[in-house]
Write a protein that holds these residues in place. Sequence first.
Motif, mmCIF file in Angstrom:
data_model
loop_
_atom_site.group_PDB
_atom_site.id
_atom_site.type_symbol
_atom_site.label_atom_id
_atom_site.label_comp_id
_atom_site.label_asym_id
_atom_site.label_seq_id
_atom_site.Cartn_x
_atom_site.Cartn_y
_atom_site.Cartn_z
ATOM 1 N N ILE A 40 0.827 -1.212 0.000
ATOM 2 C CA ILE A 40 0.000 0.000 0.000
ATOM 3 C C ILE A 40 0.859 1.260 0.000
ATOM 4 O O ILE A 40 0.503 2.256 -0.630
ATOM 5 N N SER A 41 2.004 1.232 0.654
ATOM 6 C CA SER A 41 2.843 2.438 0.710
ATOM 7 C C SER A 41 3.387 2.830 -0.658
ATOM 8 O O SER A 41 3.854 3.953 -0.834
ATOM 9 N N ARG A 42 3.287 1.947 -1.624
ATOM 10 C CA ARG A 42 3.715 2.260 -2.992
ATOM 11 C C ARG A 42 2.528 2.525 -3.920
ATOM 12 O O ARG A 42 2.709 2.750 -5.110
ATOM 13 N N HIS A 43 1.325 2.497 -3.382
ATOM 14 C CA HIS A 43 0.120 2.664 -4.205
ATOM 15 C C HIS A 43 -0.065 4.129 -4.610
ATOM 16 O O HIS A 43 0.114 5.024 -3.783
ATOM 17 N N PRO A 44 -0.435 4.391 -5.865
ATOM 18 C CA PRO A 44 -0.706 5.776 -6.269
ATOM 19 C C PRO A 44 -1.791 6.403 -5.388
ATOM 20 O O PRO A 44 -2.798 5.760 -5.092
ATOM 21 N N GLY A 45 -1.570 7.619 -4.946
ATOM 22 C CA GLY A 45 -2.537 8.308 -4.102
ATOM 23 C C GLY A 45 -2.285 8.155 -2.619
ATOM 24 O O GLY A 45 -2.844 8.901 -1.811
ATOM 25 N N TYR A 46 -1.438 7.191 -2.238
ATOM 26 C CA TYR A 46 -1.058 7.033 -0.835
ATOM 27 C C TYR A 46 -0.083 8.155 -0.470
ATOM 28 O O TYR A 46 0.850 8.438 -1.217
ATOM 29 N N LEU A 47 -0.283 8.795 0.672
ATOM 30 C CA LEU A 47 0.592 9.892 1.078
ATOM 31 C C LEU A 47 1.455 9.557 2.289
ATOM 32 O O LEU A 47 2.644 9.835 2.294
ATOM 33 N N ALA A 48 0.864 8.983 3.341
ATOM 34 C CA ALA A 48 1.613 8.704 4.573
ATOM 35 C C ALA A 48 0.757 7.882 5.524
ATOM 36 O O ALA A 48 -0.459 7.808 5.374
ATOM 37 N N PRO B 8 -8.107 6.423 -5.170
ATOM 38 C CA PRO B 8 -6.912 5.637 -4.881
ATOM 39 C C PRO B 8 -7.037 4.804 -3.600
ATOM 40 O O PRO B 8 -6.556 3.678 -3.547
ATOM 41 N N ALA B 9 -7.682 5.357 -2.572
ATOM 42 C CA ALA B 9 -7.867 4.594 -1.329
ATOM 43 C C ALA B 9 -8.729 3.361 -1.598
ATOM 44 O O ALA B 9 -8.419 2.258 -1.145
ATOM 45 N N SER B 10 -9.803 3.532 -2.360
ATOM 46 C CA SER B 10 -10.672 2.411 -2.699
ATOM 47 C C SER B 10 -9.923 1.351 -3.491
ATOM 48 O O SER B 10 -10.028 0.161 -3.218
ATOM 49 N N THR C 95 -17.862 6.760 5.147
ATOM 50 C CA THR C 95 -17.361 5.476 4.665
ATOM 51 C C THR C 95 -17.299 5.499 3.137
ATOM 52 O O THR C 95 -17.743 6.443 2.502
ATOM 53 N N PHE C 96 -16.792 4.423 2.565
ATOM 54 C CA PHE C 96 -16.824 4.293 1.108
ATOM 55 C C PHE C 96 -18.263 4.299 0.596
ATOM 56 O O PHE C 96 -18.547 4.834 -0.459
ATOM 57 N N HIS C 97 -19.152 3.678 1.343
ATOM 58 C CA HIS C 97 -20.534 3.501 0.892
ATOM 59 C C HIS C 97 -21.364 4.777 0.971
ATOM 60 O O HIS C 97 -22.336 4.922 0.229
ATOM 61 N N GLN C 98 -21.028 5.664 1.868
ATOM 62 C CA GLN C 98 -21.688 6.960 1.990
ATOM 63 C C GLN C 98 -20.588 7.997 2.171
ATOM 64 O O GLN C 98 -20.220 8.337 3.295
ATOM 65 N N ALA C 99 -20.070 8.486 1.036
ATOM 66 C CA ALA C 99 -18.898 9.351 1.040
ATOM 67 C C ALA C 99 -19.260 10.790 0.682
ATOM 68 O O ALA C 99 -20.355 11.061 0.170
ATOM 69 N N PHE C 100 -18.317 11.684 0.942
ATOM 70 C CA PHE C 100 -18.508 13.115 0.709
ATOM 71 C C PHE C 100 -17.234 13.731 0.149
ATOM 72 O O PHE C 100 -16.131 13.264 0.433
#
Length: 184
Positions: free
Chosen positions: A37-45, A97-99, A160-165
Amino acid sequence: MSQLALYTFGVLRSPLADATPLTREFYETGAAVYRKISRHPGYLAHAEPADGDQGELFGADWGVWGDFAVPAWYDKGRTAKTTALAATLSLWADLGPASDAVYSGLHREALNRRYDWFERTGHPNYVFWWVPGDVTPTWQDGVSRLEHLRDHGPAPQAFTFHQAFTPDGTPITVSRGRGASPAR
């Protein structure tokens, strides 16, 4: 620019210090998931102890991430020998990216095994919220947001992913592998 904070929390079936094969398997899988995950695009810290000690949660120096904290419903141990929890605190560029990171690859495989390792508590096990780009969320922020989600349901300040903003509070739909779009 806003960043997406993610706090996860789970109560393990046995203490982290337990030398059972299941606990070792959880540790090994978790370490591999973090590396990926630490190498995934969109991951920051993500929060890590400032002193590098991965074995202590409550007594570790977490630097800018603040003192380690857990939800009020956690009623197991708080020492290195009795702690039976897993928690993460991370920053992401956006929900898409998190999803993608959570619902694909090695992390997806780990999610499929979560009930081997974690108790079913009836409480939410993760929460998102937006933070300004110059803000590092703390463990207490994550706990407060998770408890808000449990008590009030999804809202712009805890969702959550299911009800996001979006950062401005607009409801959106997160599609696995395709990012986010306005909610219908």
